[in-house]
Design a protein around this motif. Structure first.
Motif, PDB file in Angstrom:
ATOM      1  N   ASP A 157      -9.151   2.907   5.135  1.00  0.00           N
ATOM      2  CA  ASP A 157      -8.845   1.959   4.018  1.00  0.00           C
ATOM      3  C   ASP A 157      -7.334   1.822   3.855  1.00  0.00           C
ATOM      4  O   ASP A 157      -6.486   2.889   4.351  1.00  0.00           O
ATOM      5  N   GLN A 158      -6.720   0.974   3.253  1.00  0.00           N
ATOM      6  CA  GLN A 158      -5.426   0.822   2.839  1.00  0.00           C
ATOM      7  C   GLN A 158      -5.412   1.393   1.194  1.00  0.00           C
ATOM      8  O   GLN A 158      -6.226   0.711   0.530  1.00  0.00           O
ATOM      9  N   PHE A 159      -4.528   2.432   0.837  1.00  0.00           N
ATOM     10  CA  PHE A 159      -4.500   2.696  -0.458  1.00  0.00           C
ATOM     11  C   PHE A 159      -3.638   2.031  -1.291  1.00  0.00           C
ATOM     12  O   PHE A 159      -2.412   2.062  -0.976  1.00  0.00           O
ATOM     13  N   LEU A 160      -4.077   1.334  -2.148  1.00  0.00           N
ATOM     14  CA  LEU A 160      -3.207   0.425  -2.924  1.00  0.00           C
ATOM     15  C   LEU A 160      -2.595   1.222  -4.238  1.00  0.00           C
ATOM     16  O   LEU A 160      -1.433   0.937  -4.780  1.00  0.00           O
ATOM     17  N   LYS A 161      -3.299   2.165  -4.525  1.00  0.00           N
ATOM     18  CA  LYS A 161      -3.149   3.000  -5.846  1.00  0.00           C
ATOM     19  C   LYS A 161      -3.904   4.100  -6.158  1.00  0.00           C
ATOM     20  O   LYS A 161      -4.914   4.232  -5.462  1.00  0.00           O
ATOM     21  N   PHE A 162      -3.097   5.432  -6.594  1.00  0.00           N
ATOM     22  CA  PHE A 162      -3.939   6.489  -7.097  1.00  0.00           C
ATOM     23  C   PHE A 162      -4.121   6.364  -8.577  1.00  0.00           C
ATOM     24  O   PHE A 162      -2.936   6.386  -9.211  1.00  0.00           O
TER      25      PHE A 162
ATOM     26  N   THR B  58      10.859   8.127  -6.986  1.00  0.00           N
ATOM     27  CA  THR B  58      10.464   7.855  -5.417  1.00  0.00           C
ATOM     28  C   THR B  58       8.684   6.885  -5.676  1.00  0.00           C
ATOM     29  O   THR B  58       8.548   6.196  -4.887  1.00  0.00           O
ATOM     30  N   LEU B  59       8.129   7.009  -6.879  1.00  0.00           N
ATOM     31  CA  LEU B  59       7.103   6.324  -7.000  1.00  0.00           C
ATOM     32  C   LEU B  59       6.697   5.624  -8.388  1.00  0.00           C
ATOM     33  O   LEU B  59       7.687   5.986  -9.193  1.00  0.00           O
ATOM     34  N   GLN B  60       6.122   4.522  -8.518  1.00  0.00           N
ATOM     35  CA  GLN B  60       5.739   3.959  -9.911  1.00  0.00           C
ATOM     36  C   GLN B  60       4.633   5.064 -10.463  1.00  0.00           C
ATOM     37  O   GLN B  60       3.538   5.169 -10.024  1.00  0.00           O
ATOM     38  N   VAL B  61       4.897   5.584 -11.519  1.00  0.00           N
ATOM     39  CA  VAL B  61       4.233   6.602 -12.190  1.00  0.00           C
ATOM     40  C   VAL B  61       3.987   5.691 -13.876  1.00  0.00           C
ATOM     41  O   VAL B  61       4.877   5.860 -14.598  1.00  0.00           O
ATOM     42  N   LYS B  62       2.814   5.116 -13.984  1.00  0.00           N
ATOM     43  CA  LYS B  62       2.599   4.461 -15.195  1.00  0.00           C
ATOM     44  C   LYS B  62       1.481   5.034 -16.002  1.00  0.00           C
ATOM     45  O   LYS B  62       0.424   4.996 -15.582  1.00  0.00           O
TER      46      LYS B  62
ATOM     47  N   ASP C 237       0.910  -1.417  -0.028  1.00  0.00           N
ATOM     48  CA  ASP C 237       0.012   0.053   0.037  1.00  0.00           C
ATOM     49  C   ASP C 237       0.795   1.179  -0.142  1.00  0.00           C
ATOM     50  O   ASP C 237       1.997   1.054   0.176  1.00  0.00           O
ATOM     51  N   MET C 238       0.147   2.476  -0.278  1.00  0.00           N
ATOM     52  CA  MET C 238       0.805   3.656  -0.303  1.00  0.00           C
ATOM     53  C   MET C 238       0.540   4.411   1.225  1.00  0.00           C
ATOM     54  O   MET C 238      -0.563   4.459   1.622  1.00  0.00           O
ATOM     55  N   ASP C 239       1.611   5.425   1.427  1.00  0.00           N
ATOM     56  CA  ASP C 239       1.215   6.348   2.379  1.00  0.00           C
ATOM     57  C   ASP C 239       0.190   7.181   1.855  1.00  0.00           C
ATOM     58  O   ASP C 239       0.173   7.947   0.939  1.00  0.00           O
ATOM     59  N   GLN C 240      -0.703   7.515   3.078  1.00  0.00           N
ATOM     60  CA  GLN C 240      -1.796   8.234   2.767  1.00  0.00           C
ATOM     61  C   GLN C 240      -1.525   9.629   2.407  1.00  0.00           C
ATOM     62  O   GLN C 240      -2.269  10.245   1.503  1.00  0.00           O
ATOM     63  N   GLN C 241      -0.772  10.249   2.980  1.00  0.00           N
ATOM     64  CA  GLN C 241      -0.420  11.794   2.766  1.00  0.00           C
ATOM     65  C   GLN C 241       0.283  11.779   1.446  1.00  0.00           C
ATOM     66  O   GLN C 241      -0.199  12.990   0.773  1.00  0.00           O
ATOM     67  N   ILE C 242       0.892  10.953   1.059  1.00  0.00           N
ATOM     68  CA  ILE C 242       1.262  10.838  -0.310  1.00  0.00           C
ATOM     69  C   ILE C 242       0.318  10.983  -1.463  1.00  0.00           C
ATOM     70  O   ILE C 242       0.092  11.737  -2.505  1.00  0.00           O
TER      71      ILE C 242
END
Length: 271
Positions: free
Chosen positions: A144-149, A171-175, A83-88
């Motif tokens: 919730d757990q954030f899996l993706k934006f 720092t992130l996967q950007v696709k 999962d991702m950090d919610q603040q991000i």
């Protein structure tokens, strides 16, 4: 090819045709794969619950690598969660609000969350998300757990929204995952990482792995199997990475190769 133990395929633009439909010829070939002890993975940017519906007849026999590999599940058992950090995610939402033509989606483990009920957007959303909730403010979603934006970018993701997030790739996967979709995930969340987890869990090697894909979110996965296939309809950059080319998704290219596999015939379309 007789040594193949694991097959993983993307869904949209790959296993599914342009109408997002599964070929009637898939299930008989799938049964042969199972009879030969070959593990089958549906690796997609789609939501897990949507994949369950799409592959309902075989849902207990398929490993699901959903949300671009950030959520891997088999027979209701979680194998891998990234999962991702919610603040991000909140920072990504703020940025999205300044980009015209886009609709933001938080892809949670429980469901997806959106702010807009605009009909054209919801029509696109329903193709990939079975469970979603329209909320007043995405910045207030917490439980919730954030899996993706994800951004649904009706102006075209590669040219419109991707440039706004490209600088985050260290720092992130950007696709760019499709013509109107941009996916951003944890740096360690991608289909390739999901493949590594599954290869280790089941004792499968690079040489024993076959993978299929068509877009940038399939890149890392295509690097995890010797038998890597880009679809004829794939982005040209993805074709340059794959070792083989399969016929297009509208020509049932994946099933054709899998039929070859279960018949133990070596393919002749190496690049």
């Amino acid at each position: 090819m007789s040594d193949i133990k694991l097959v993983a395929t993307d869904m949209d633009g790959t296993l599914l045709n342009s109408k997002h439909e599964l070929s009637n010829s898939f299930l008989p070939v799938f049964r042969k794969l199972k009879d030969q002890g070959i593990i089958f993975v549906a690796a997609s940017g789609r939501q897990y619950y949507n994949l369950l519906k799409t592959l309902d007849e075989v849902k207990d026999e398929v490993i699901f690598a959903a949300e671009n590999g950030s959520y891997v599940v088999y027979q209701n058992e979680e194998i891998h969660v990234q999962d991702m950090d919610q603040q991000i995610v909140r920072d990504l939402i703020v940025k999205a609000r300044s980009i015209g033509g886009t609709y933001a989606v938080i892809c949670g483990k429980k469901k997806a969350y959106v702010e807009s009920s605009e009909p054209e957007f919801i029509d696109h959303l329903k193709l990939y998300f079975e469970r979603y909730e329209i909320v007043d403010d995405l910045l207030k979603v917490e439980d919730d757990q954030f899996l993706k934006f994800t951004l649904c970018d009706l102006a075209g993701s590669e040219g419109n929204s991707y440039p706004h997030y490209k600088h985050l790739q260290d720092t992130l996967q950007v696709k760019v995952s499709g013509p109107i979709w941009l996916d951003i995930s944890h740096k360690q969340a991608n289909k390739g990482k999901a493949m590594e987890v599954l290869q280790e869990k089941f004792g499968v090697t690079f040489a024993e792995t076959m993978v299929f894909g068509d877009y940038f979110n399939d890149l890392e996965m295509l690097q995890k199997g010797y038998y890597s296939y880009a679809m004829a309809n794939a982005h040209e950059d993805i074709k340059s990475v794959a070792r083989f080319i399969a016929k297009s998704n509208d020509e049932n290219g994946v099933v054709e190769i899998l039929s070859t596999l279960v018949d133990q015939t070596v393919p002749s379309n190496e690049q």
